[in-house]
Motif scaffolding. Structure first.
Motif, PDB file in Angstrom:
ATOM      1  N   LYS A   1       0.860  -1.201   0.000  1.00  0.00           N
ATOM      2  CA  LYS A   1       0.000   0.000   0.000  1.00  0.00           C
ATOM      3  C   LYS A   1       0.887   1.239   0.000  1.00  0.00           C
ATOM      4  O   LYS A   1       1.937   1.275   0.646  1.00  0.00           O
ATOM      5  CB  LYS A   1      -0.917   0.014   1.223  1.00  0.00           C
ATOM      6  CG  LYS A   1      -1.802  -1.228   1.349  1.00  0.00           C
ATOM      7  CD  LYS A   1      -2.704  -1.422   0.136  1.00  0.00           C
ATOM      8  CE  LYS A   1      -3.542  -2.691   0.263  1.00  0.00           C
ATOM      9  NZ  LYS A   1      -4.361  -2.949  -0.947  1.00  0.00           N
TER      10      LYS A   1
ATOM     11  N   GLU B   1       0.526  -4.093   3.966  1.00  0.00           N
ATOM     12  CA  GLU B   1      -0.638  -3.810   4.804  1.00  0.00           C
ATOM     13  C   GLU B   1      -0.759  -4.779   5.977  1.00  0.00           C
ATOM     14  O   GLU B   1      -1.158  -4.404   7.075  1.00  0.00           O
ATOM     15  CB  GLU B   1      -1.904  -3.871   3.947  1.00  0.00           C
ATOM     16  CG  GLU B   1      -3.154  -3.407   4.675  1.00  0.00           C
ATOM     17  CD  GLU B   1      -4.355  -3.366   3.755  1.00  0.00           C
ATOM     18  OE1 GLU B   1      -5.242  -2.518   3.963  1.00  0.00           O
ATOM     19  OE2 GLU B   1      -4.396  -4.185   2.810  1.00  0.00           O
TER      20      GLU B   1
ATOM     21  N   CYS C   1       2.954  -1.697   9.657  1.00  0.00           N
ATOM     22  CA  CYS C   1       1.875  -0.951   8.998  1.00  0.00           C
ATOM     23  C   CYS C   1       0.658  -0.837   9.917  1.00  0.00           C
ATOM     24  O   CYS C   1       0.043   0.226  10.022  1.00  0.00           O
ATOM     25  CB  CYS C   1       1.495  -1.640   7.689  1.00  0.00           C
ATOM     26  SG  CYS C   1       0.349  -0.693   6.657  1.00  0.00           S
TER      27      CYS C   1
END
Length: 288
Positions: free
Chosen positions: A227, A270, A275
């Protein structure tokens, strides 16, 4: 019957000739210090003909050459002469000169299709040893147009296809040759070899495709896991960038700010602990 009395004048003339022969050297004789070199210049005793014939250095050989390659002879005779010359070069493994000789023979355009087929086939063999496989293949193809059942042309064509890795074509040529002679050893061996190589090639292609598909799936999975975000520092908020967005589209976003002329992004997986911790408590917007 009484024998005639010898002629005194004839005997005197012979004695005079012998005395002159003994006292004066024969003009056409070989020199003692280089007789082997001069002996080699006589066409009958030459071990190897010179690559370039100089009429001044080898007048006898130049004369013979002019007779052999007389353009007034029928085209068939001229073509056969060049074929024989090419064969001699081929035996000496001088394949480049062999190609030239066979080519000169073909230029005579004689009306004998068998002779022309031999010239094409022999030139193909010389081209093959020079590594010119496509030229060799063109020659055997031309030979087969003149003589479809010419087995030597078929064998050499199959060899060329093997070298060019045209395994299916090599098998086809072998099959056509085996219809002419089912016991031709070279064709049988090449048929087996071409079939084995074809199977190996097909297996390698399948493996390569599976590997490519696997890598593609891995890349897609990685892209889905990764991401990309940019941060609005004034609001302490994050904006998620769509995977297919261009850099220009992101830079044109009203909340994106470039500092020190260098665009900055946050890239993370992700599902990773980092994260999850980093995004905890932060407001995240989706860039449209």
């Amino acid at each position: 019957m009484e024998r005639p009395e010898p002629d005194a004048a004839s005997e005197d003339a012979m004695d005079s000739f012998l005395e002159k022969f003994q006292s004066q050297p024969y003009r056409g004789r070989f020199r003692e210090d280089r007789w082997e070199e001069e002996f080699e210049k006589i066409p009958l005793f030459m071990k190897k003909a010179p690559s370039e014939i100089d009429p001044k250095e080898n007048p006898d050989l130049a004369c013979l050459q002019s007779i052999i390659f007389d353009d007034e002879r029928p085209p068939e005779e001229q073509a056969k002469t060049y074929k024989d010359e090419g064969n001699e070069y081929f035996k000496e493994k001088d394949y480049e000169k062999a190609v030239i000789s066979y080519t000169e023979g073909l230029k005579k355009k004689c009306a004998d299709p068998d002779l022309n087929a031999v010239l094409y086939t022999n030139r193909a063999a010389a081209q093959y040893y020079l590594g010119n496989f496509r030229s060799a293949l063109n020659d055997v193809t031309a030979a087969r147009k003149l003589k479809p059942c010419h087995l030597k042309a078929i064998v050499r064509g199959a060899l060329c296809h093997l070298e060019l890795k045209n395994f299916a074509e090599a098998m086809n040529w072998c099959d056509e040759g085996l219809q002419i002679d089912a016991k031709e050893k070279k064709l049988l061996e090449m048929r087996i070899k071409a079939d084995k190589l074809k199977r190996t090639e097909q297996r390698d292609i399948r493996k390569a495709k599976l590997k490519e598909k696997k890598e593609q799936n891995q890349n897609e999975a990685l892209l889905q896991a990764i991401k990309v975000y940019f941060e609005d520092e004034d609001r302490a908020e994050l904006y998620r960038v769509p995977p297919k967005s261009t850099l220009l589209q992101v830079l044109q976003h009203p909340r994106y700010l470039v500092k020190t002329l260098t665009p900055a992004f946050l890239v993370c997986v992700e599902s990773s602990p980092f994260c999850r911790n980093y995004l905890r408590g932060r407001k995240v917007h989706q860039v449209k």
